[in-house]
Design an enzyme around this catalytic site. Sequence first.
Site, short mmCIF file in Angstrom:
data_model
loop_
_atom_site.label_atom_id
_atom_site.label_comp_id
_atom_site.label_asym_id
_atom_site.label_seq_id
_atom_site.Cartn_x
_atom_site.Cartn_y
_atom_site.Cartn_z
N GLY A 1 0.79 -1.46 0.08
CA GLY A 1 -0.39 0.03 -0.01
C GLY A 1 0.83 1.13 0.53
O GLY A 1 0.48 2.30 -0.55
N ASP B 1 0.41 3.33 3.98
CA ASP B 1 -0.50 3.72 3.86
C ASP B 1 -1.56 4.75 4.53
O ASP B 1 -1.71 5.75 4.46
CB ASP B 1 -1.82 2.40 2.48
CG ASP B 1 -1.61 1.58 2.86
OD1 ASP B 1 -2.37 1.37 4.22
OD2 ASP B 1 -2.58 0.92 1.92
N ASP C 1 -5.82 2.30 10.32
CA ASP C 1 -7.39 1.99 11.13
C ASP C 1 -7.17 1.68 12.35
O ASP C 1 -7.46 2.47 12.41
CB ASP C 1 -7.74 1.33 9.65
CG ASP C 1 -9.47 0.35 9.84
OD1 ASP C 1 -10.47 1.76 10.30
OD2 ASP C 1 -9.11 -0.10 9.22
N GLY D 1 -4.92 0.40 13.77
CA GLY D 1 -3.48 0.46 13.87
C GLY D 1 -2.58 -0.46 14.50
O GLY D 1 -1.99 -1.06 15.36
N THR E 1 -1.87 -3.58 11.92
CA THR E 1 -1.19 -3.88 10.90
C THR E 1 0.83 -2.77 11.51
O THR E 1 1.36 -3.73 12.16
CB THR E 1 -0.83 -3.09 9.74
OG1 THR E 1 -2.72 -3.65 9.64
CG2 THR E 1 0.16 -3.12 9.42
N LEU E 2 0.18 -1.47 12.39
CA LEU E 2 1.57 -0.80 12.26
C LEU E 2 2.38 -0.80 14.01
O LEU E 2 3.40 -1.32 13.51
CB LEU E 2 1.54 0.81 11.71
CG LEU E 2 1.74 2.10 11.82
CD1 LEU E 2 2.79 1.63 10.39
CD2 LEU E 2 1.86 2.61 11.91
N ARG F 1 -5.18 0.66 -7.22
CA ARG F 1 -3.77 1.16 -6.48
C ARG F 1 -3.61 2.50 -7.61
O ARG F 1 -2.77 3.19 -7.35
CB ARG F 1 -3.13 0.16 -6.54
CG ARG F 1 -2.93 -0.91 -4.91
CD ARG F 1 -1.63 -1.69 -4.84
NE ARG F 1 -2.02 -3.21 -4.53
CZ ARG F 1 -2.06 -2.60 -3.04
NH1 ARG F 1 -2.29 -1.91 -1.89
NH2 ARG F 1 -2.38 -3.85 -2.71
P1 IMP Z 1 -4.84 -1.78 10.93
O1 IMP Z 1 -4.30 -2.86 11.09
O2 IMP Z 1 -6.74 -1.72 10.74
O3 IMP Z 1 -4.67 -0.46 10.56
O4 IMP Z 1 -5.57 -1.52 8.86
C1 IMP Z 1 -4.00 -1.38 7.74
C2 IMP Z 1 -4.12 -1.91 6.98
O5 IMP Z 1 -5.21 -2.47 6.39
C3 IMP Z 1 -3.94 -1.26 6.19
O6 IMP Z 1 -2.36 -0.87 5.17
C4 IMP Z 1 -3.89 -1.79 4.61
O7 IMP Z 1 -3.19 -2.21 4.20
C5 IMP Z 1 -6.06 -2.14 5.18
N1 IMP Z 1 -6.82 -0.23 5.46
C6 IMP Z 1 -7.82 -0.03 6.38
N2 IMP Z 1 -8.64 0.73 5.51
C7 IMP Z 1 -8.50 0.47 4.79
C8 IMP Z 1 -8.83 1.57 3.29
O8 IMP Z 1 -10.20 2.32 3.79
N3 IMP Z 1 -8.74 0.61 1.84
C9 IMP Z 1 -7.58 -0.35 2.19
N4 IMP Z 1 -7.11 -0.65 2.67
C10 IMP Z 1 -7.01 -0.27 3.91
MG MG Z 2 -3.57 -3.53 2.27
#
Ligand code: IMP
Ligand code: MG
Length: 183
Positions: free
Chosen positions: A38, A94, A97, A99, A101-102, A159
Amino acid sequence: MKILLDEKALHDGVAGMARQIELAYEGRHLTIVGVLTGSVVLMADLIRLIQLPMRVGVIQASSYRGATTERGDLIINSELMIDISNRDVLLVDDIFDTGHTLTRVIEKMHEFEPSSIRSAVLLKKEGRVEVDYTPDFAAFDIPDEFVVGYGLDYEDMYRNLPYLAALEQNDLEEHAALSMNQR
Ligand code: IMP
Ligand code: MG
């Protein structure tokens, strides 16, 4: 699709974040690590806007999720990553959301003993965070909608859109019909 940020808005936001990063790391060398896939579009723009000596690398994080599904298992692959030991690392993704993943990627990177890790994201979604962490730099806060473009995907498509758009119900139906025909 509903356009949330056009090319000019994206550029201005990313340039503003680049200035903040320059100020924060003034006089230092930087190691920038982008989270695949992303972050690729943001990385390409951001690294050319930051006027600091830097090394560039990538790490891969993938989870199984769509527009409506919840977070699946996260797989982190650091095999392609450059050496970050004793370096000031800026992790770039990218979107922040929930959090998870990060924070999981940061946890993994600590195993390689960098001297510091900060993070920069293009987008932060409002009211979604489930972890005790905030990215150090974020270009935009957005409402809780599923967005694509400028690196962000839905089932690995869109993308390449130069703008950021929210996927609406009729877009999902169109996407489903399109993918059916392409298989
Ligand atoms: P988190 O672990 O919930 O913070 O999600 C992060 C990952 O989910 C990002 O790196 C994206 O790959 C994917 N993601 C979360 N929200 C969106 C969105 O609105 N569109 C596309 N990908 C998303
Ligand atoms: Mg993604």
